[in-house]
Design a protein around this motif. Structure first.
Motif, PDB file in Angstrom:
ATOM      1  N   ASP A   1       0.913  -1.091  -0.042  1.00 49.31           N
ATOM      2  CA  ASP A   1       0.070   0.109  -0.051  1.00 49.31           C
ATOM      3  C   ASP A   1       0.819   1.289  -0.060  1.00 49.31           C
ATOM      4  O   ASP A   1       1.560   1.450   0.876  1.00 49.31           O
TER       5      ASP A   1
ATOM      6  N   MET B   1       0.303   4.412   0.479  1.00 44.92           N
ATOM      7  CA  MET B   1       0.123   5.451   1.445  1.00 44.92           C
ATOM      8  C   MET B   1       0.641   4.735   2.833  1.00 44.92           C
ATOM      9  O   MET B   1       1.349   5.549   3.532  1.00 44.92           O
TER      10      MET B   1
ATOM     11  N   GLY C   1       3.537   6.253   5.091  1.00 46.72           N
ATOM     12  CA  GLY C   1       3.548   6.559   6.559  1.00 46.72           C
ATOM     13  C   GLY C   1       4.396   6.070   7.494  1.00 46.72           C
ATOM     14  O   GLY C   1       5.074   6.723   8.335  1.00 46.72           O
TER      15      GLY C   1
END
Length: 219
Positions: A18, A20, A24
């Protein structure tokens, strides 16, 4: 458990499909000067290739990866680079997945959405050579594990009161220095107790000792 404010220098490989979540994680780890993200991978095959190329100290590994899952990737990486510490970070919390992940050689297991503090604590524990199970995962495993066998109960009965105290803190994922501080012991004394516990329980690592402790219901 309060995470350390600084960590020993370590190169980190992030394995997460993922984008994102990957970003993060990188931003979260950037707040700790000792940690340097040296690479990223978004599937298991690339993770193995990057691990062999970069030789990181820590790998933050997702389980649900395309092509080759995180458990299989961890097995391959650990076979080639046994000193690499693997922290599983995943939404998978069933008993079978947790045991499979730890059996693959993973050193720590955190749930996605966990706090940065908990992730850093898991990384610090892995650096120390300790095992770490996210508390909600530990509870789930404890709820579903089969009762301990009579032989395991007998082995637990061989432990001294101090060894039981050390074992309980091991199950919580605390490193040797943290156990030493909690019990007002020297780090060398804790190491001696840990060796004694593993000898009496006839296990090779802290994860196996923790599983026996959970099955015996001492935590």
């Amino acid at each position: 458990m309060t995470p350390p404010s600084d960590l020993p220098p370590a190169k980190v490989l992030i394995v997460e499909d993922d984008p994102m979540m990957q970003l993060g994680l990188e931003q979260a780890l950037a707040g700790y000067p000792g940690l340097t993200v040296v690479g990223r991978a978004d599937d298991g095959y690339i993770a193995v290739e990057e691990a062999l190329r970069l030789k990181p100290d820590i790998i933050v590994m997702d389980i649900g990866l395309p092509r080759l899952d995180g458990i299989a990737a961890t097995q391959q990486i650990k076979a080639a680079l046994p000193s690499v510490r693997v922290v599983m970070l995943t939404s998978h919390t069933t008993e079978n997945e947790v045991i499979a992940a730890l059996s693959s050689g993973a050193d720590a297991y955190c749930v996605k959405g966990t706090s940065v503090d908990r992730l850093i604590t898991a990384i610090a524990a892995a650096q120390e050579g300790a095992s770490y199970l996210d508390p909600q995962v530990a509870r789930r495993v404890m709820d579903h594990l089969k009762p301990s066998a009579p032989t395991e109960t007998a082995m637990i009965g061989q432990l001294s009161q101090r060894e039981l105290e050390v074992l309980k803190l091991m199950v919580e994922g605390q490193s040797n220095p943290e156990i030493a501080a909690a019990l007002y012991l020297s780090p060398n004394t804790v190491k001696t107790h840990v060796r004694g516990i593993m000898n009496k329980l006839a296990v090779d690592d802290r994860v196996q000792a923790a599983v026996i402790a959970l099955r015996a219901g001492i935590v």
